[in-house]
Design a protein around this motif. Structure first.
Motif, PDB file in Angstrom:
ATOM      1  N   GLU A 125      48.951 -81.184   3.905  1.00 58.78           N
ATOM      2  CA  GLU A 125      49.921 -82.259   3.993  1.00 58.78           C
ATOM      3  C   GLU A 125      49.498 -83.273   5.055  1.00 58.78           C
ATOM      4  O   GLU A 125      48.806 -82.926   6.009  1.00 58.78           O
ATOM      5  CB  GLU A 125      51.301 -81.708   4.368  1.00 58.78           C
ATOM      6  N   ALA A 126      49.958 -84.500   4.862  1.00 58.02           N
ATOM      7  CA  ALA A 126      49.705 -85.540   5.860  1.00 58.02           C
ATOM      8  C   ALA A 126      50.726 -86.648   5.687  1.00 58.02           C
ATOM      9  O   ALA A 126      51.322 -86.810   4.617  1.00 58.02           O
ATOM     10  CB  ALA A 126      48.298 -86.107   5.719  1.00 58.02           C
ATOM     11  N   GLY A 180      54.025 -93.015   4.488  1.00 62.06           N
ATOM     12  CA  GLY A 180      53.629 -92.304   3.285  1.00 62.06           C
ATOM     13  C   GLY A 180      53.485 -90.829   3.610  1.00 62.06           C
ATOM     14  O   GLY A 180      53.093 -90.462   4.715  1.00 62.06           O
ATOM     15  N   TYR A 181      53.842 -89.981   2.640  1.00 54.80           N
ATOM     16  CA  TYR A 181      53.738 -88.524   2.788  1.00 54.80           C
ATOM     17  C   TYR A 181      53.037 -87.970   1.556  1.00 54.80           C
ATOM     18  O   TYR A 181      53.398 -88.331   0.430  1.00 54.80           O
ATOM     19  CB  TYR A 181      55.120 -87.873   2.890  1.00 54.80           C
ATOM     20  N   VAL A 182      52.079 -87.080   1.763  1.00 58.09           N
ATOM     21  CA  VAL A 182      51.384 -86.460   0.645  1.00 58.09           C
ATOM     22  C   VAL A 182      51.282 -84.956   0.888  1.00 58.09           C
ATOM     23  O   VAL A 182      51.165 -84.500   2.033  1.00 58.09           O
ATOM     24  CB  VAL A 182      49.985 -87.088   0.414  1.00 58.09           C
ATOM     25  N   GLU A 228      47.537 -80.098  -7.735  1.00 61.22           N
ATOM     26  CA  GLU A 228      48.875 -80.680  -7.637  1.00 61.22           C
ATOM     27  C   GLU A 228      48.925 -81.643  -6.457  1.00 61.22           C
ATOM     28  O   GLU A 228      48.393 -81.352  -5.388  1.00 61.22           O
ATOM     29  CB  GLU A 228      49.927 -79.588  -7.451  1.00 61.22           C
ATOM     30  N   VAL A 229      49.571 -82.790  -6.683  1.00 64.79           N
ATOM     31  CA  VAL A 229      49.730 -83.783  -5.621  1.00 64.79           C
ATOM     32  C   VAL A 229      51.157 -84.315  -5.675  1.00 64.79           C
ATOM     33  O   VAL A 229      51.639 -84.714  -6.737  1.00 64.79           O
ATOM     34  CB  VAL A 229      48.742 -84.964  -5.790  1.00 64.79           C
ATOM     35  N   VAL A 264      45.982 -89.195   1.737  1.00 65.24           N
ATOM     36  CA  VAL A 264      45.045 -88.265   1.101  1.00 65.24           C
ATOM     37  C   VAL A 264      43.840 -88.026   2.004  1.00 65.24           C
ATOM     38  O   VAL A 264      43.418 -86.881   2.208  1.00 65.24           O
ATOM     39  CB  VAL A 264      44.601 -88.786  -0.282  1.00 65.24           C
ATOM     40  N   GLU A 265      43.302 -89.081   2.559  1.00 62.35           N
ATOM     41  CA  GLU A 265      42.146 -88.926   3.443  1.00 62.35           C
ATOM     42  C   GLU A 265      42.487 -88.049   4.640  1.00 62.35           C
ATOM     43  O   GLU A 265      41.685 -87.194   5.032  1.00 62.35           O
ATOM     44  CB  GLU A 265      41.630 -90.288   3.881  1.00 62.35           C
TER      45      GLU A 265
END
Length: 141
Positions: free
Chosen positions: A32-33, A46-48, A59-60, A131-132
């Protein structure tokens, strides 16, 4: 003279890129980030959440939150721009991006291969940055 040679040698050594091992696969797990991307003067984050199994992204989940209004950016968010057609359309475009980018990453497996949706660069920048950050330390040796 020895000092100059030593300094030159150290400068050359430090300027070389490390050799990357080939065929490195990401570790399995959930990563997670959160990120503000380039928008650190705005109130959005933003949250991923990315799930990796057998070295593949399976899964994303992605969302953008308004930290001032304490709500998620979604299809209804455009109501905040009532009367401003340009911002309403921008909101719609970015909502398409928020919905599109996660599946596109699962399909393409690399953020470098995920293109921004037309008119949705804002949401793309959040997604890419998150994502990075999430995948930064997932590659095992």
């Amino acid at each position: 003279m020895k000092s100059i040679l030593l300094l030159a040698f150290l400068m050359i050594l430090c300027s070389q890129k490390p050799v990357e091992p080939e065929n490195r696969e990401p570790r399995n797990g959930t990563f997670e980030a959160k990120s503000q991307s380039y928008y650190d003067s705005e109130n959005y984050w933003g949250y991923v959440k990315i799930k990796i199994q057998e070295g593949k992204i399976v899964e994303v989940k992605f969302k953008i939150r308004d930290s001032t209004l304490h709500e998620s950016f979604d299809a209804k968010y455009e109501a905040h721009f009532a009367g401003d057609e340009l911002y309403i359309q921008q909101s719609r475009n970015d909502w398409k991006g928020v919905q599109h980018y996660p599946q596109e990453l699962v399909t393409k497996q690399d953020i470098k291969d995920v293109d921004a949706v037309s008119g949705a660069t804002w949401s793309y920048n959040f997604f890419k940055s998150c994502v990075e950050k999430a995948l930064k330390d997932t590659v095992g040796n």
